[in-house]
Design a protein around this motif. Structure first.
Motif, PDB file in Angstrom:
ATOM      1  N   ALA A  99      54.033  28.123 -34.591  1.00 56.15           N
ATOM      2  CA  ALA A  99      55.323  27.466 -34.362  1.00 56.15           C
ATOM      3  C   ALA A  99      55.175  26.320 -33.370  1.00 56.15           C
ATOM      4  O   ALA A  99      55.704  25.211 -33.591  1.00 56.15           O
ATOM      5  CB  ALA A  99      56.340  28.480 -33.844  1.00 56.15           C
ATOM      6  N   LEU A 100      54.452  26.541 -32.288  1.00 56.64           N
ATOM      7  CA  LEU A 100      54.216  25.482 -31.320  1.00 56.64           C
ATOM      8  C   LEU A 100      53.292  24.413 -31.905  1.00 56.64           C
ATOM      9  O   LEU A 100      53.450  23.220 -31.628  1.00 56.64           O
ATOM     10  CB  LEU A 100      53.622  26.054 -30.038  1.00 56.64           C
ATOM     11  N   ALA A 101      52.345  24.838 -32.745  1.00 58.23           N
ATOM     12  CA  ALA A 101      51.407  23.896 -33.357  1.00 58.23           C
ATOM     13  C   ALA A 101      52.142  22.831 -34.172  1.00 58.23           C
ATOM     14  O   ALA A 101      51.752  21.656 -34.173  1.00 58.23           O
ATOM     15  CB  ALA A 101      50.416  24.646 -34.241  1.00 58.23           C
ATOM     16  N   ALA A 102      53.203  23.221 -34.845  1.00 63.59           N
ATOM     17  CA  ALA A 102      53.967  22.255 -35.637  1.00 63.59           C
ATOM     18  C   ALA A 102      54.570  21.179 -34.741  1.00 63.59           C
ATOM     19  O   ALA A 102      54.587  19.990 -35.100  1.00 63.59           O
ATOM     20  CB  ALA A 102      55.067  22.975 -36.410  1.00 63.59           C
ATOM     21  N   TRP A 103      55.052  21.562 -33.578  1.00 63.39           N
ATOM     22  CA  TRP A 103      55.609  20.595 -32.640  1.00 63.39           C
ATOM     23  C   TRP A 103      54.505  19.731 -32.030  1.00 63.39           C
ATOM     24  O   TRP A 103      54.714  18.538 -31.776  1.00 63.39           O
ATOM     25  CB  TRP A 103      56.386  21.319 -31.548  1.00 63.39           C
ATOM     26  N   ILE A 104      53.347  20.324 -31.767  1.00 66.40           N
ATOM     27  CA  ILE A 104      52.236  19.559 -31.202  1.00 66.40           C
ATOM     28  C   ILE A 104      51.836  18.437 -32.160  1.00 66.40           C
ATOM     29  O   ILE A 104      51.600  17.297 -31.751  1.00 66.40           O
ATOM     30  CB  ILE A 104      51.046  20.476 -30.893  1.00 66.40           C
ATOM     31  N   ARG A 105      51.780  18.760 -33.451  1.00 62.08           N
ATOM     32  CA  ARG A 105      51.455  17.728 -34.452  1.00 62.08           C
ATOM     33  C   ARG A 105      52.542  16.659 -34.500  1.00 62.08           C
ATOM     34  O   ARG A 105      52.251  15.467 -34.663  1.00 62.08           O
ATOM     35  CB  ARG A 105      51.277  18.382 -35.820  1.00 62.08           C
ATOM     36  N   ARG A 106      53.782  17.077 -34.358  1.00 59.70           N
ATOM     37  CA  ARG A 106      54.907  16.143 -34.442  1.00 59.70           C
ATOM     38  C   ARG A 106      54.945  15.196 -33.240  1.00 59.70           C
ATOM     39  O   ARG A 106      55.183  13.993 -33.390  1.00 59.70           O
ATOM     40  CB  ARG A 106      56.208  16.947 -34.517  1.00 59.70           C
TER      41      ARG A 106
END
Length: 225
Positions: free
Chosen positions: A23-30
């Motif tokens: 879930a945090l990984a998606a924000w990191i990519r964004r």
């Protein structure tokens, strides 16, 4: 005795967070990468940093900077310490815009410095986070949050999670798509997966909270100096 280095590998931290928290990984990519804090490598004076943190509390950055400049002019030094603050009496510092409570806090800080109760930067290098918090929170006007900001932004400790910070809690709410912000206790438990890089996760949680804000906000000054 172990020594703690100042700063950490942000690329390794990002890889860890992406691997362990989808879930945090998606924000990191964004959001993209967050660079290392340049002040991790710069020497600083803990007493001066704490004095400035006291003066900045509950004020806008501009207003606080004005008061700090007046204090520096009054004491004739850019170094806020027991010896320099002692050059001015209380009415003079009050005339600089220092509130009564902040004046008491500065005097308490100065007294504790004179008694050798404030760890130096060298001493902090062999103290763990809990020991640094325990040494500094007895100072009037210095709470756990202020010490955590020093640990993160000045000492570069990699595994700090300020669970009482509203921005951190709001970011966590958005990451997990929750109806309300998690409690500090829940956030502490949730953050276990981010260790040993909870500091870097915190940097993203602040960015996430700001990124999702409906309107521009005045940035919070989260570190000393």
């Amino acid at each position: 005795m172990p020594r703690w280095s100042r700063g950490f590998d942000v690329d390794a931290a990002a890889r860890h967070l992406r691997r362990h928290d989808p879930a945090l990984a998606a924000w990191i990519r964004r959001i993209g990468p967050i660079a290392a804090e340049p002040r991790w490598r710069r020497p600083f004076d803990p007493v001066d940093a704490l004095a400035r943190a006291i003066l900045y509390q509950q004020l806008s950055g501009k207003a606080a900077a004005t008061i700090v400049a007046r204090v520096e002019a009054a004491i004739g030094s850019a170094r806020l310490h027991a010896d320099t603050l002692a050059r001015c009496d209380d009415p003079t510092l009050r005339a600089c815009g220092v509130s009564g409570n902040k004046l008491l806090a500065l005097r308490d800080l100065a007294q504790r410095e004179s008694l050798g109760e404030i760890p130096t930067l060298r001493q902090m290098s062999v103290m763990d986070e809990a020991a640094i918090v325990a040494a500094l929170v007895p100072i009037r006007g210095i709470g756990r949050w202020t010490v955590e900001m020093m640990l993160m932004f000045r000492l570069g400790r990699p595994d700090v999670l300020p669970v009482d910070d509203l921005g951190i809690r709001k970011g966590a709410q958005l990451v997990d798509d929750l109806e309300s912000m998690p409690t500090p206790k829940t956030l502490a438990e949730r953050g276990e997966v981010w260790g040993p890089f909870r500091t870097y996760a915190s940097l993203y949680l602040w960015r996430i909270a700001d990124f999702a804000a409906p309107a521009p906000r005045v940035p919070v000054k989260r570190s000393q100096g």
